[in-house]
Design a protein around this motif. Structure first.
Motif, PDB file in Angstrom:
ATOM      1  N   LEU A   1      68.982  11.400   2.081  1.00 48.04           N
ATOM      2  CA  LEU A   1      67.570  12.753   3.150  1.00 48.04           C
ATOM      3  C   LEU A   1      66.596  12.593   1.797  1.00 48.04           C
ATOM      4  O   LEU A   1      65.327  12.416   3.160  1.00 48.04           O
ATOM      5  CB  LEU A   1      68.324  13.917   1.899  1.00 48.04           C
ATOM      6  N   ARG A   2      66.352  11.681   0.721  1.00 43.03           N
ATOM      7  CA  ARG A   2      65.073  11.478   0.013  1.00 43.03           C
ATOM      8  C   ARG A   2      64.279  10.614   1.591  1.00 43.03           C
ATOM      9  O   ARG A   2      63.292  11.004   1.848  1.00 43.03           O
ATOM     10  CB  ARG A   2      65.065  11.708  -0.887  1.00 43.03           C
ATOM     11  N   GLU A   3      65.393   9.427   1.297  1.00 44.93           N
ATOM     12  CA  GLU A   3      65.061   8.531   2.128  1.00 44.93           C
ATOM     13  C   GLU A   3      63.963   8.945   3.337  1.00 44.93           C
ATOM     14  O   GLU A   3      63.434   8.902   4.103  1.00 44.93           O
ATOM     15  CB  GLU A   3      65.843   7.404   2.297  1.00 44.93           C
ATOM     16  N   HIS A   4      64.858  10.194   4.510  1.00 48.44           N
ATOM     17  CA  HIS A   4      65.068  10.281   5.863  1.00 48.44           C
ATOM     18  C   HIS A   4      63.454  11.046   5.506  1.00 48.44           C
ATOM     19  O   HIS A   4      62.964  10.778   6.206  1.00 48.44           O
ATOM     20  CB  HIS A   4      66.342  10.846   5.814  1.00 48.44           C
ATOM     21  N   LEU A   5      63.055  12.091   4.643  1.00 49.46           N
ATOM     22  CA  LEU A   5      62.274  12.818   3.877  1.00 49.46           C
ATOM     23  C   LEU A   5      61.072  12.160   4.708  1.00 49.46           C
ATOM     24  O   LEU A   5      59.686  12.524   4.878  1.00 49.46           O
ATOM     25  CB  LEU A   5      62.967  14.164   3.218  1.00 49.46           C
ATOM     26  N   GLU A   6      61.053  11.290   2.956  1.00 50.86           N
ATOM     27  CA  GLU A   6      59.772  10.946   3.295  1.00 50.86           C
ATOM     28  C   GLU A   6      59.347   9.389   4.077  1.00 50.86           C
ATOM     29  O   GLU A   6      58.043  10.182   4.531  1.00 50.86           O
ATOM     30  CB  GLU A   6      60.228   9.981   2.189  1.00 50.86           C
ATOM     31  N   ALA A   7      60.003   9.037   5.049  1.00 54.06           N
ATOM     32  CA  ALA A   7      60.005   8.212   5.651  1.00 54.06           C
ATOM     33  C   ALA A   7      59.025   9.432   7.119  1.00 54.06           C
ATOM     34  O   ALA A   7      58.757   8.883   7.815  1.00 54.06           O
ATOM     35  CB  ALA A   7      60.893   8.154   6.387  1.00 54.06           C
ATOM     36  N   SER A   8      59.582  10.077   7.326  1.00 52.03           N
ATOM     37  CA  SER A   8      59.850  11.478   8.110  1.00 52.03           C
ATOM     38  C   SER A   8      58.140  12.245   7.896  1.00 52.03           C
ATOM     39  O   SER A   8      57.253  13.067   9.120  1.00 52.03           O
ATOM     40  CB  SER A   8      60.597  12.741   8.371  1.00 52.03           C
ATOM     41  N   GLU A   9      57.075  11.777   6.655  1.00 55.20           N
ATOM     42  CA  GLU A   9      56.259  12.747   6.460  1.00 55.20           C
ATOM     43  C   GLU A   9      55.081  11.768   6.855  1.00 55.20           C
ATOM     44  O   GLU A   9      54.224  12.150   6.629  1.00 55.20           O
ATOM     45  CB  GLU A   9      55.889  13.091   5.248  1.00 55.20           C
TER      46      GLU A   9
END
Length: 289
Positions: free
Chosen positions: A268-276
């Motif tokens: 989730l953290r990888e996904h959220l950070e990439a999505s930012e």
């Protein structure tokens, strides 16, 4: 972090929605599935709140979000989430959902795509026909959670949400007590709203509008032993949203967010950070795997 989060209430269409917010950073809305409340996100809040501002709610009719109010539908539940985003003053947020919560997240993104920064869809499906299918195995599994002694019903519930290897050498009574705190009810009992949630889920189908979510950063996570949202349903969901990333976690079942929190939180953290990143925030294609 304590289970006793500071709750607030927001009224919408006949229900006072109970919710809490923890953490600092880009906003994230977490939507739970049937028969579980906001506290079920505790492992994710503890893992993400140092970098993200996490909003969790009891879905209408569950826990402190009472009374159920209007006829329960997935569309209404998505509207509830938008109402809470408005109450926070959030123009947009990352949205994640587990099981029924994943369907709610999909309907929210379809209705108000401009307000969704990314989607994280965990142990879920594009159509409620998947979890409500009346196969002999599903019927027997559900029946075992409702008949027999309270201890038998608790153990049956564990078999529904945890993988066989998780239970092989576990103290099932201790495990049931631990999960009861996160589910916000004794596993032997079915919350009063559960059947209404089940019926609402069965009527929902996001399949027709999945392709319209192309370009929205989307992570789909399934668990190998999940009988409620099998990996085939997650794969179909990921294929339906062009650019979505699909991840299957072995040795896990429907309760993967609770039992494999470190792995889930890392994804989730990888996904959220990439999505930012700017290119994804402005409609770039999601990564595939």
């Amino acid at each position: 972090m304590s289970l006793a989060y500071r709750r607030q209430g927001t009224s919408h269409r006949g229900c006072t929605l109970s919710w809490f917010v923890e953490g600092d950073g880009p906003p994230v809305v977490m939507i739970q599935g049937a028969g579980i409340g906001a506290t079920g996100w505790r492992p994710q809040v503890e893992g993400l709140a140092s970098h993200f501002r996490c909003l969790c709610l009891d879905n209408r009719g569950f826990g402190a979000s009472q009374p159920p109010g209007d006829a329960l539908t997935v569309e209404l539940m998505a509207e509830d989430v938008l109402t809470l985003m408005d109450a926070q003053g959030w123009k947009s947020a990352h949205v994640m959902g587990h099981s029924l919560g994943g369907l709610v997240a999909l309907y929210l993104a379809h209705r108000a795509r401009e307000r969704v920064r990314s989607l994280a869809l965990l142990c879920t499906f594009a159509t409620g026909a998947v979890p409500t299918r009346m196969t002999p195995d599903m019927l027997l599994m559900g029946l075992r959670t409702q008949v027999g002694t309270r201890r038998m019903r608790r153990h049956a519930f564990l078999r529904m949400v945890l993988a066989p290897e998780e239970l092989a050498h576990a103290d099932k009574d201790a495990l049931a007590a631990e999960l009861a705190e996160l589910f916000d009810h004794d596993l032997a009992d079915q919350p009063p709203v559960a059947m209404r949630q089940f019926r609402a889920m069965g009527k929902a189908d996001a399949t027709p509008f999945l392709r319209g979510l192309a370009g929205l950063p989307t992570l789909v996570v399934s668990a190998t032993h999940d009988p409620i949202a099998p990996p085939t349903a997650g794969q179909a969901l990921a294929v339906g949203i062009p650019g979505a990333r699909f991840v299957e976690l072995p040795h896990a079942s429907h309760g993967v967010t609770l039992r494999f929190a470190d792995r889930i939180n890392a994804l989730l953290r990888e996904h959220l950070e990439a999505s930012e990143t700017p290119e994804l925030r402005h409609g770039g294609q999601g990564r595939s795997k």
